[in-house]
Enzyme design. Sequence first.
Site, PDB file in Angstrom:
ATOM      1  N   LYS A 112       0.667  -1.400  -0.160  1.00  0.00           N
ATOM      2  CA  LYS A 112       0.034  -0.138  -0.091  1.00  0.00           C
ATOM      3  C   LYS A 112       0.610   1.719   0.077  1.00  0.00           C
ATOM      4  O   LYS A 112      -0.097   2.739  -0.628  1.00  0.00           O
ATOM      5  CB  LYS A 112      -0.697  -0.151   1.088  1.00  0.00           C
ATOM      6  CG  LYS A 112      -1.786  -1.218   1.438  1.00  0.00           C
ATOM      7  CD  LYS A 112      -2.929  -0.879   2.334  1.00  0.00           C
ATOM      8  CE  LYS A 112      -4.122  -2.178   2.036  1.00  0.00           C
ATOM      9  NZ  LYS A 112      -3.955  -3.555   2.422  1.00  0.00           N
ATOM     10  N   ARG A 135      10.256  -6.861  10.127  1.00  0.00           N
ATOM     11  CA  ARG A 135      10.065  -6.245   9.108  1.00  0.00           C
ATOM     12  C   ARG A 135       9.965  -5.396   8.455  1.00  0.00           C
ATOM     13  O   ARG A 135       9.894  -5.085   7.231  1.00  0.00           O
ATOM     14  CB  ARG A 135       8.387  -6.522   9.284  1.00  0.00           C
ATOM     15  CG  ARG A 135       7.988  -7.515   9.602  1.00  0.00           C
ATOM     16  CD  ARG A 135       6.105  -7.609  10.405  1.00  0.00           C
ATOM     17  NE  ARG A 135       5.615  -7.483   9.580  1.00  0.00           N
ATOM     18  CZ  ARG A 135       4.652  -7.185   8.381  1.00  0.00           C
ATOM     19  NH1 ARG A 135       4.780  -8.916   8.610  1.00  0.00           N
ATOM     20  NH2 ARG A 135       3.952  -6.740   7.605  1.00  0.00           N
ATOM     21  N   ASP A 174      -3.500   0.490   8.373  1.00  0.00           N
ATOM     22  CA  ASP A 174      -4.090  -0.870   7.787  1.00  0.00           C
ATOM     23  C   ASP A 174      -3.986  -2.193   8.480  1.00  0.00           C
ATOM     24  O   ASP A 174      -2.425  -2.604   8.906  1.00  0.00           O
ATOM     25  CB  ASP A 174      -2.951  -1.033   5.831  1.00  0.00           C
ATOM     26  CG  ASP A 174      -3.458  -2.862   5.572  1.00  0.00           C
ATOM     27  OD1 ASP A 174      -4.627  -3.631   6.137  1.00  0.00           O
ATOM     28  OD2 ASP A 174      -3.131  -3.335   5.033  1.00  0.00           O
ATOM     29  N   CYS A 227      -7.731  -7.264   6.599  1.00  0.00           N
ATOM     30  CA  CYS A 227      -7.642  -7.929   5.951  1.00  0.00           C
ATOM     31  C   CYS A 227      -8.510  -9.064   6.492  1.00  0.00           C
ATOM     32  O   CYS A 227      -8.362 -10.640   6.550  1.00  0.00           O
ATOM     33  CB  CYS A 227      -6.752  -8.382   4.900  1.00  0.00           C
ATOM     34  SG  CYS A 227      -5.235  -9.166   6.202  1.00  0.00           S
TER      35      CYS A 227
END
Length: 468
Positions: A112, A135, A174, A227
């Site tokens: 994104k 990450r 997100d 999600c």
Amino acid sequence: MNLPIDFITRTGGLLGEGQFAAFREALAKEPPVSIRMNRLKTDAVPAGGHQVPWCGSGYYLASRPTFTFDPLFHAGCYYVQEASSMFLEQVLTQYVHEPVVMLDLCAAPGGKSTLARSVLPEGSLLVANEVMRNRVQVLAENVTKWGHPGTVVLNNDPADFAPLGELFDVILTDVPCSGEGMFRKDPVAVEEWSVENVTLCWQRQRRIVRDIWHCLKPGGLLVYSTCTYNREENEDNVAWIAEELGAEVLPVEVQPGWNISGNLAGKDFPVYRFLPHRTEGEGLFMAVLRKTGESEGDMPAFRQRKDKKTKAGKEKAPVLPKDAKGWLVSPDQYAWTMEQNRVIAFPILYQSVYEKLQAQMRVVCAGVQVAEVKGKDLIPSQALAMSVARDETAFPSVEVSYEQAIAYLRKEAVVLSADVPRGYLLIRYKGAALGFVKNIGNRANNLYPQEWRIRSGYLPEQVSLVVR
């Protein structure tokens, strides 16, 4: 797929019996493969692909190529991204028409973030943050490969942003979720699912949004995304944001043929759900909110982070190598600094924002790392090779074969013809920049980053590439 009984009961109640049967059947099918092209680097169209309806640069592929062994993937010419997530393009293009400072709060691995950077108005700044240290390097690599200089990558907890005040015009959250939308891609997500985990997730999501809310300007946009399918992490949280924090839920114009579902929780505000039996993609939920109310005024006195040590006395400013400025197009549009032994160019328009972030946050990378100084040598960086701000005339380049490109990306020795010039050369495959070598005559030293190299020594007998 053996779905948990509680998930079946809850999701069946949300969708209804007929819809749930079709939903469950869709979960048993192979998920689609989709990518998004980087239009700053290529005009190519994937072979045999068809377009993602809600994303101008997104394409579904007929089959899954061997991305690891595609040099154009490593060159940042495209990003492998789930098609539903590309809906962010509609939100940003419909609501953001002037340059903004945008934060992608939970950004890894970078899908994104790179999409936002592609569609934000020119002159915008994108700040991509990831709290997990294991990450954030993947995020930094993907943002660097995308090549836009108007970016900053941070490694911070949402609570760390509070001293920055109302800095951002747009914030994308997100948020980490129970991952129901990834069930057919990730068997572990099925095994780890529980009602208790859903509860932990919606509570954590509210903490994340509350922590960052004060950094959004009044009138600014919050894009809330998960999600997952359940109402607690989706509609219920959007209602909580609107009522408790003060926001208006905004509509996004969609086409009927996209088959995007709306609010399933009986609420009267617009949300956008991607369900695998209706849309070609995985599960996604997205809502757009505009912050209401007035400015909260100045935040408490600005404090420098404890691990940012100030140095007593005046130090001689490091000398910036003059040659480095000639390696970017329009060098006067950047503020040039030496950070340790690295030459950094950052868009001068947002230099004050960058300095504020540097003082308070853990900055992983920003702008363009143009070069590294080692002794008397000025070594062009990998970020420069990837950057769309690089002056194409600054370095001679060498076009290599597929086999040479893979060898280079494995950080192996690259054999060049005797007639190529000595010095720093840009290695290209199908015109796309892969990185630098230093040609010293009898050999070319491979400067590709060790941490980015292709680790697999295996090469498939039949390699399928996105662009042939």
